[in-house]
Scaffold this active site. Structure first.
Site, PDB file in Angstrom:
ATOM      1  N   ASP A   1      21.249  31.903 -18.552  1.00  0.00           N
ATOM      2  CA  ASP A   1      20.218  32.785 -17.988  1.00  0.00           C
ATOM      3  C   ASP A   1      20.805  34.100 -17.510  1.00  0.00           C
ATOM      4  O   ASP A   1      20.170  35.142 -17.641  1.00  0.00           O
ATOM      5  CB  ASP A   1      19.478  32.071 -16.850  1.00  0.00           C
ATOM      6  CG  ASP A   1      18.399  31.162 -17.406  1.00  0.00           C
ATOM      7  OD1 ASP A   1      17.658  31.616 -18.296  1.00  0.00           O
ATOM      8  OD2 ASP A   1      18.323  29.995 -17.006  1.00  0.00           O
TER       9      ASP A   1
ATOM     10  N   HIS B   1      17.742  28.924 -40.629  1.00  0.00           N
ATOM     11  CA  HIS B   1      17.963  27.974 -39.538  1.00  0.00           C
ATOM     12  C   HIS B   1      18.532  26.672 -40.049  1.00  0.00           C
ATOM     13  O   HIS B   1      19.280  25.988 -39.358  1.00  0.00           O
ATOM     14  CB  HIS B   1      16.659  27.757 -38.763  1.00  0.00           C
ATOM     15  CG  HIS B   1      16.399  28.830 -37.782  1.00  0.00           C
ATOM     16  ND1 HIS B   1      15.151  29.333 -37.525  1.00  0.00           N
ATOM     17  CD2 HIS B   1      17.252  29.536 -37.007  1.00  0.00           C
ATOM     18  CE1 HIS B   1      15.251  30.288 -36.613  1.00  0.00           C
ATOM     19  NE2 HIS B   1      16.502  30.429 -36.295  1.00  0.00           N
TER      20      HIS B   1
ATOM     21  N   CYS C   1      28.659  26.740 -15.418  1.00  0.00           N
ATOM     22  CA  CYS C   1      28.061  25.595 -16.104  1.00  0.00           C
ATOM     23  C   CYS C   1      27.209  25.991 -17.306  1.00  0.00           C
ATOM     24  O   CYS C   1      26.648  25.140 -17.974  1.00  0.00           O
ATOM     25  CB  CYS C   1      27.254  24.734 -15.131  1.00  0.00           C
ATOM     26  SG  CYS C   1      25.825  25.590 -14.480  1.00  0.00           S
TER      27      CYS C   1
ATOM     28  N   GLU D   1      22.291  32.934 -11.664  1.00  0.00           N
ATOM     29  CA  GLU D   1      21.658  33.067 -12.980  1.00  0.00           C
ATOM     30  C   GLU D   1      20.919  34.375 -13.135  1.00  0.00           C
ATOM     31  O   GLU D   1      20.458  34.707 -14.224  1.00  0.00           O
ATOM     32  CB  GLU D   1      20.643  31.940 -13.192  1.00  0.00           C
ATOM     33  CG  GLU D   1      21.255  30.580 -13.286  1.00  0.00           C
ATOM     34  CD  GLU D   1      20.192  29.516 -13.472  1.00  0.00           C
ATOM     35  OE1 GLU D   1      20.111  28.951 -14.569  1.00  0.00           O
ATOM     36  OE2 GLU D   1      19.459  29.254 -12.500  1.00  0.00           O
TER      37      GLU D   1
HETATM   38  C1  PEP Z   1      22.188  28.440 -17.483  1.00  0.00           C
HETATM   39  O1  PEP Z   1      21.204  29.178 -17.370  1.00  0.00           O
HETATM   40  O2  PEP Z   1      23.300  28.822 -17.901  1.00  0.00           O
HETATM   41  C2  PEP Z   1      22.077  27.016 -17.114  1.00  0.00           C
HETATM   42  C3  PEP Z   1      23.138  26.234 -17.045  1.00  0.00           C
HETATM   43  O3  PEP Z   1      20.821  26.531 -16.920  1.00  0.00           O
HETATM   44  P1  PEP Z   1      19.804  26.186 -18.128  1.00  0.00           P
HETATM   45  O4  PEP Z   1      20.551  26.371 -19.417  1.00  0.00           O
HETATM   46  O5  PEP Z   1      19.376  24.791 -17.904  1.00  0.00           O
HETATM   47  O6  PEP Z   1      18.737  27.185 -17.907  1.00  0.00           O
HETATM   48 MG    MG Z   2      19.463  28.443 -16.359  1.00  0.00          MG
END
Ligand code: PEP
Ligand code: MG
Length: 546
Positions: free
Chosen positions: A460, A191, A507, A436
């Site tokens: 997600d 890591h 996003c 998601e």
């Molecule tokens: C995602 O799941 O891609 C997202 C933008 O939300 P988070 O990463 O905050 O779960």
């Molecule tokens: Mg998410």
């Protein structure tokens, strides 16, 4: 007198080089084992308190890594926090304490035992995890002995040389002081190495032990060939300097080009426009978003504001922040996501029930619909802020139509309350949902009729589609290697929302992956929302798409 040139060979982690003085700033932290007798009850209590506090500081570190480096790197510390809750590990420490040892010695003993087991399995990946165990143990020991961070007092920049660096030490490195680092031990898949790559720090691991007498000598750290050259020749230093100048010129020219197109719409060669928005977690990122050409905020992760605070922000406190963001963005779209906690995002002052599978549990909208008062205060705050700019509401973790309808009902109820109270808001506020879960993508034609827009949370969506825990770095590469399933779901959702007259953005982290930009353009994605450091690059990439 000419000093002797000596080369130490290891494995390069980042393909960058550095030149400067080498320093050995760390002294190995090893509590000395004693033969004293301790009260097991007292030691157990000390240990429990230290573990709790270390979990908290590790989570804060995860947050810091998330904000400054990236989600994958943040996961390293999330995993550390999980290790701190590992029952086998905790039991093994208790066992040592019961033998009459101090909490410090017991942690050290158990840590050594676990590290030894991992190293002896003959698997490079597992062997690299031994450093993570060490990091976690040192974290507890630091807390037990109330040690503060090891601060390196150096005025000039230097190449850090150490036996090994833990991920915590790596993420805390002051980049303005460190030219790079070389470690005696370590592997490229540790890591620490992953963090160094993400932080773009020149690094070489596994160079073998270097005598302390080299402290203060000049050296070239070659992350490409994996070498530390102590007392390099004048020619080598000159060549390095020339190389650096050539690279700097190329990077600067590219950046100048990107800055020159920063305020132009991102349009592909065939004339397709893509909006470039920013993902932010709090108001302090708005200026950076604007100065890097963000045309809007595509994702305000409102839970980050909860995570960064000691107690639940009131409706009024939320309203004030949202209002300020809306005003700062001067009519540009601000998509505020309602609270998405649960799973990996836990808030100490909003304790959630322990669940067997938190990622499949009461998270995101499920939790908000379960705690309506918590949800309503967010909706009201967003509605009130909508009077001051172009604000949209976005709901995370949707998987059924019923959830969408329930959210819309709550929004309508809140609107009525504000109307009755004579408080202004945008009555036509856009309502969007995140795609998601595979379920939301599969029924996107049904959901599209209920909302104004979709935003695809690929982080997600990848986790739930491929059945890979996003916290588990051992399986995350499955999602990195193939995006076909996700792309099909995105295309299906894009067609559905376009058919219904709405728009769609992406996003999740995939939005910043330039190797996928052309695919997003082909699918007809209207908006890409990325964290601030990626804004310029994504805009540049869209402009060169077909
Ligand atoms: C995602 O799941 O891609 C997202 C933008 O939300 P988070 O990463 O905050 O779960
Ligand atoms: Mg998410």
């Amino acid at each position: 007198m000419e000093r002797k040139r000596i080369v130490f060979g290891g494995t390069g982690v980042t393909s960058v080089k550095a030149y400067g003085k080498i320093k050995f700033p760390f002294t190995e932290l090893k509590p000395t084992k004693t033969n004293e007798k301790y009260s097991p009850e007292l030691e157990k209590k000390r240990f429990e308190t230290a573990v709790k506090s270390t979990i908290k500081s590790t989570k804060a570190l995860a947050q810091r890594a998330r904000e400054t480096i990236g989600e994958n790197e943040a996961q390293i510390f999330e995993i550390h926090a999980m290790l701190l809750e590992d029952e086998d590990f905790l039991d093994s420490v208790y066992l040592e304490i019961e033998k009459g040892k101090s909490a410090e010695d017991s942690v050290l003993e158990s840590g050594e035992k676990y590290s030894y087991i991992l190293r002896s399995l003959g698997d490079e990946y597992l062997s690299a995890r031994a450093t993570d165990i060490k990091d976690v143990c040192y974290g507890i020991i630091d807390t037990l002995s109330a040690k503060t961070e090891k601060n390196i007092q150096e005025d000039e920049q230097y190449i850090l040389v150490a036996n090994d660096l833990t991920p915590t030490e790596t993420v805390k490195l002051d980049k303005s002081k460190i030219l790079g680092f070389a470690t005696f031990e370590g592997t490229p898949s540790s890591h620490t190495a992953i963090l160094a790559r993400a932080m773009a720090i020149p690094a070489v691991v596994g160079i073998g032990k270097i005598p302390k007498e080299f402290d203060g000598m000049y050296a070239i750290l070659d992350g490409i060939k994996g070498r530390l050259i102590i007392n390099p020749s004048e020619n080598e230093v000159l060549e390095l300097e020339n190389e650096r100048k050539r690279e700097e010129k190329i990077v600067k020219e590219h950046e100048r080009y990107l800055r020159s197109i920063m305020h132009r719409p991102a349009v592909t060669e065939s004339g397709q426009k893509v909006l470039i928005y920013a993902n932010i977690g709090d108001i302090d990122e708005v200026d950076g978003a604007l100065s890097n050409g963000a045309e809007g905020i595509g994702l305000l992760r409102s839970e980050f504001m909860y995570l960064a605070r000691e107690s639940e922000p009131s409706e009024d406190a939320l309203f004030k922040i949202y209002k300020e963001i809306a005003i700062k963005m001067q009519g540009k779209r601000v998509v505020i996501r309602t609270l998405d906690i649960g799973a990996d995002k836990q808030i100490s002052y909003l304790p959630l029930e322990k669940e067997e599978n938190p990622a499949l549990g009461l998270r995101g909208v499920r939790l908000c619909l379960d705690r309506k008062e918590l949800f309503k205060s967010q909706i009201r705050a967003i509605l009130k802020a909508s009077a001051f700019g172009r604000v949209s509401i976005m709901i995370p973790m949707i998987s059924t139509k019923k959830e969408v309808l329930e959210c819309k009902e709550l929004i309508e109820k809140s609107k009525k309350e504000l109307l009755m109270a004579g408080i202004n808001f945008d009555s036509k506020i856009e309502i969007g949902i995140m795609i998601e879960t595979p379920a939301s993508a599969i029924i996107s034609d049904i959901l599209a009729r209920e909302v104004d827009f979709f935003s695809v949370g690929t982080n997600d969506l990848t986790q739930y589609t491929y059945a890979i825990d996003r916290q588990n770095s051992r399986v995350s590469r499955i999602g990195d290697e193939s995006h076909e399933a996700i792309m099909r779901l995105i295309k299906f959702s894009a067609d559905a929302i376009h058919e219904a007259g709405g728009w769609i953005g992406v996003c999740g982290e995939m939005a910043a992956d330039l190797s996928l930009t052309q695919d997003f353009v082909d699918i007809g994605i209207d908006e890409l929302s990325v964290s601030v450091p990626y804004l310029l690059g994504v805009r540049g990439k869209v402009s060169s798409c077909k």
